[in-house]
Design a protein around this motif. Structure first.
Motif, PDB file in Angstrom:
ATOM      1  N   ALA A  74       0.847  -1.195   0.000  1.00  0.00           N
ATOM      2  CA  ALA A  74       0.000   0.000   0.000  1.00  0.00           C
ATOM      3  C   ALA A  74       0.873   1.232   0.000  1.00  0.00           C
ATOM      4  O   ALA A  74       2.039   1.182   0.393  1.00  0.00           O
ATOM      5  N   LYS A  75       0.286   2.327  -0.430  1.00  0.00           N
ATOM      6  CA  LYS A  75       0.944   3.622  -0.283  1.00  0.00           C
ATOM      7  C   LYS A  75       0.233   4.306   0.880  1.00  0.00           C
ATOM      8  O   LYS A  75      -0.984   4.543   0.813  1.00  0.00           O
ATOM      9  N   ILE A  76       0.984   4.574   1.938  1.00  0.00           N
ATOM     10  CA  ILE A  76       0.369   5.184   3.120  1.00  0.00           C
ATOM     11  C   ILE A  76       0.958   6.574   3.295  1.00  0.00           C
ATOM     12  O   ILE A  76       2.173   6.732   3.425  1.00  0.00           O
ATOM     13  N   THR A  77       0.101   7.581   3.245  1.00  0.00           N
ATOM     14  CA  THR A  77       0.574   8.942   3.476  1.00  0.00           C
ATOM     15  C   THR A  77      -0.183   9.496   4.682  1.00  0.00           C
ATOM     16  O   THR A  77      -1.249   8.984   5.047  1.00  0.00           O
ATOM     17  N   PHE A  78       0.396  10.512   5.308  1.00  0.00           N
ATOM     18  CA  PHE A  78      -0.323  11.116   6.431  1.00  0.00           C
ATOM     19  C   PHE A  78      -0.093  12.612   6.488  1.00  0.00           C
ATOM     20  O   PHE A  78       0.888  13.129   5.940  1.00  0.00           O
ATOM     21  N   GLU A  79      -1.021  13.251   7.141  1.00  0.00           N
ATOM     22  CA  GLU A  79      -0.988  14.712   7.255  1.00  0.00           C
ATOM     23  C   GLU A  79      -1.331  15.046   8.712  1.00  0.00           C
ATOM     24  O   GLU A  79      -2.345  14.566   9.240  1.00  0.00           O
ATOM     25  N   LYS A  80      -0.456  15.821   9.363  1.00  0.00           N
ATOM     26  CA  LYS A  80      -0.747  16.199  10.754  1.00  0.00           C
ATOM     27  C   LYS A  80      -1.856  17.242  10.768  1.00  0.00           C
ATOM     28  O   LYS A  80      -1.723  18.292  10.137  1.00  0.00           O
ATOM     29  N   LEU A  81      -2.928  16.967  11.481  1.00  0.00           N
ATOM     30  CA  LEU A  81      -3.987  17.970  11.606  1.00  0.00           C
ATOM     31  C   LEU A  81      -3.666  18.895  12.781  1.00  0.00           C
ATOM     32  O   LEU A  81      -4.150  20.014  12.857  1.00  0.00           O
ATOM     33  N   LYS A  82      -2.863  18.389  13.722  1.00  0.00           N
ATOM     34  CA  LYS A  82      -2.327  19.224  14.799  1.00  0.00           C
ATOM     35  C   LYS A  82      -0.815  19.054  14.772  1.00  0.00           C
ATOM     36  O   LYS A  82      -0.328  17.923  14.654  1.00  0.00           O
ATOM     37  N   SER A  83      -0.089  20.165  14.903  1.00  0.00           N
ATOM     38  CA  SER A  83       1.358  20.089  14.681  1.00  0.00           C
ATOM     39  C   SER A  83       2.061  19.218  15.726  1.00  0.00           C
ATOM     40  O   SER A  83       3.147  18.706  15.481  1.00  0.00           O
ATOM     41  N   ASP A  84       1.427  19.023  16.896  1.00  0.00           N
ATOM     42  CA  ASP A  84       2.074  18.176  17.909  1.00  0.00           C
ATOM     43  C   ASP A  84       1.836  16.679  17.654  1.00  0.00           C
ATOM     44  O   ASP A  84       2.275  15.833  18.435  1.00  0.00           O
ATOM     45  N   GLY A  85       1.123  16.361  16.577  1.00  0.00           N
ATOM     46  CA  GLY A  85       0.945  14.949  16.214  1.00  0.00           C
ATOM     47  C   GLY A  85      -0.155  14.230  16.984  1.00  0.00           C
ATOM     48  O   GLY A  85      -0.291  13.014  16.889  1.00  0.00           O
ATOM     49  N   THR A  86      -0.952  14.961  17.714  1.00  0.00           N
ATOM     50  CA  THR A  86      -2.035  14.310  18.474  1.00  0.00           C
ATOM     51  C   THR A  86      -3.264  14.034  17.594  1.00  0.00           C
ATOM     52  O   THR A  86      -4.155  13.296  17.999  1.00  0.00           O
ATOM     53  N   GLU A  87      -3.304  14.651  16.390  1.00  0.00           N
ATOM     54  CA  GLU A  87      -4.363  14.348  15.415  1.00  0.00           C
ATOM     55  C   GLU A  87      -3.734  14.254  14.051  1.00  0.00           C
ATOM     56  O   GLU A  87      -3.133  15.225  13.571  1.00  0.00           O
ATOM     57  N   VAL A  88      -3.839  13.096  13.436  1.00  0.00           N
ATOM     58  CA  VAL A  88      -3.155  12.847  12.163  1.00  0.00           C
ATOM     59  C   VAL A  88      -4.103  12.109  11.222  1.00  0.00           C
ATOM     60  O   VAL A  88      -4.722  11.107  11.603  1.00  0.00           O
ATOM     61  N   LYS A  89      -4.190  12.605   9.981  1.00  0.00           N
ATOM     62  CA  LYS A  89      -5.056  11.951   8.994  1.00  0.00           C
ATOM     63  C   LYS A  89      -4.219  11.021   8.117  1.00  0.00           C
ATOM     64  O   LYS A  89      -3.248  11.450   7.498  1.00  0.00           O
ATOM     65  N   PHE A  90      -4.594   9.752   8.082  1.00  0.00           N
ATOM     66  CA  PHE A  90      -3.903   8.745   7.273  1.00  0.00           C
ATOM     67  C   PHE A  90      -4.706   8.436   6.020  1.00  0.00           C
ATOM     68  O   PHE A  90      -5.921   8.241   6.092  1.00  0.00           O
ATOM     69  N   SER A  91      -4.012   8.370   4.862  1.00  0.00           N
ATOM     70  CA  SER A  91      -4.635   7.909   3.620  1.00  0.00           C
ATOM     71  C   SER A  91      -3.883   6.661   3.179  1.00  0.00           C
ATOM     72  O   SER A  91      -2.669   6.697   2.972  1.00  0.00           O
ATOM     73  N   ILE A  92      -4.620   5.587   3.057  1.00  0.00           N
ATOM     74  CA  ILE A  92      -4.028   4.276   2.797  1.00  0.00           C
ATOM     75  C   ILE A  92      -4.628   3.761   1.493  1.00  0.00           C
ATOM     76  O   ILE A  92      -5.849   3.624   1.392  1.00  0.00           O
ATOM     77  N   VAL A  93      -3.756   3.508   0.488  1.00  0.00           N
ATOM     78  CA  VAL A  93      -4.265   3.055  -0.811  1.00  0.00           C
ATOM     79  C   VAL A  93      -3.526   1.783  -1.210  1.00  0.00           C
ATOM     80  O   VAL A  93      -2.291   1.763  -1.262  1.00  0.00           O
ATOM     81  N   LYS A  94      -4.270   0.725  -1.456  1.00  0.00           N
ATOM     82  CA  LYS A  94      -3.656  -0.539  -1.917  1.00  0.00           C
ATOM     83  C   LYS A  94      -2.985  -0.304  -3.260  1.00  0.00           C
ATOM     84  O   LYS A  94      -3.548   0.381  -4.114  1.00  0.00           O
ATOM     85  N   THR A  95      -1.799  -0.902  -3.471  1.00  0.00           N
ATOM     86  CA  THR A  95      -1.069  -0.600  -4.699  1.00  0.00           C
ATOM     87  C   THR A  95      -0.881  -1.799  -5.618  1.00  0.00           C
ATOM     88  O   THR A  95      -0.339  -1.660  -6.693  1.00  0.00           O
ATOM     89  N   ASN A  96      -1.284  -2.986  -5.206  1.00  0.00           N
ATOM     90  CA  ASN A  96      -0.975  -4.149  -6.046  1.00  0.00           C
ATOM     91  C   ASN A  96      -2.208  -4.741  -6.729  1.00  0.00           C
ATOM     92  O   ASN A  96      -2.259  -5.913  -7.005  1.00  0.00           O
ATOM     93  N   GLU A  97      -3.203  -3.909  -6.937  1.00  0.00           N
ATOM     94  CA  GLU A  97      -4.383  -4.453  -7.624  1.00  0.00           C
ATOM     95  C   GLU A  97      -4.794  -3.519  -8.746  1.00  0.00           C
ATOM     96  O   GLU A  97      -4.534  -2.328  -8.687  1.00  0.00           O
TER      97      GLU A  97
END
Ligand code: HEM
Length: 181
Positions: A158-181
């Motif tokens: 999978a390709k997993i990317t993330f974006e901090k919604l709070k700079s201290d890392g207490t809220e983070v949005k993950f986007s997970i996309v399968k890559t082998n299909e």
């Protein structure tokens, strides 16, 4: 934080860096527990922060990188200790989208005092999962390592990317996309 997180961490540090480094970071961290942990005990999260900080200084690796590598090891510990929880799933996206409503619910039955994050699923398809990690412990890199290993466990990628919604890392949005299909 549960003792198993500390005992497995110190074992991995010993494996990778040797017993002297274990002793050194325990001394430097000034721990109320003195670095003596039992798997089922519960200890202050600040002890883990102290150990990570001193290991980071010693190894020149960032705390996030250390947490990522540690989580990849911890996944095998979890898979070995709670095979029933993981065997229920035959797909990584199904597993990851069920942490909040199933896996960590079961963990709380085993350890009522576990300090767990929350995961809020925003979007889920057969090949994609978007979810928000929230925790005062800001262990999102630990989450990332567990996610990486979840895909490896199912022999998929999978390709997993993330974006901090709070700079201290207490809220983070993950986007997970399968890559082998
Ligand atoms: C923490 C169990 C799967 C994300 C923990 C802890 C346990 C646990 C015992 C420590 C709680 C404490 O110290 O008080 C399990 C089991 C799993 C599982 C048995 C599967 C069989 C996952 C997966 C993820 C995940 C796949 C992926 C994102 C986390 C995170 C933490 C955590 C990020 C750190 C605490 C925090 O961020 O607040 N889990 N877990 N877990 N788990 Fe899970």
């Amino acid at each position: 934080m549960k003792g198993i997180v500390f005992t497995e961490f110190l074992e991995l540090v010993e494996d990778k860096f040797g017993l002297e480094v274990v002793d050194k970071i325990i001394q430097q961290s000034n721990l109320p527990s003195q670095g003596v942990y039992t798997a089922i005990g519960t200890y202050d999260f600040s002890e883990m922060l102290g150990l990570l900080k001193h290991l980071s200084e010693h190894t020149q690796l960032s705390i996030d990188d250390l947490l990522l590598v540690y989580a990849e090891h911890f996944f095998s510990v979890l898979a070995g200790s709670y095979p029933g929880l993981i065997e229920k799933y035959n797909d990584p996206i199904e597993l990851l989208s069920s942490i909040e409503n199933h896996i960590h619910v079961e963990v709380r039955k085993i350890y009522p005092d576990a300090e767990l994050p929350t995961f809020e699923v925003l979007e889920k398809t057969d090949t994609k999962l978007v979810m928000i990690y929230k925790s005062s412990r800001a262990m999102y890199s630990f989450g990332l390592g567990l996610m990486n290993k979840t895909f490896e466990h199912f022999d998929t990628t999978a390709k997993i990317t993330f974006e901090k919604l709070k700079s201290d890392g207490t809220e983070v949005k993950f986007s997970i996309v399968k890559t082998n299909e």
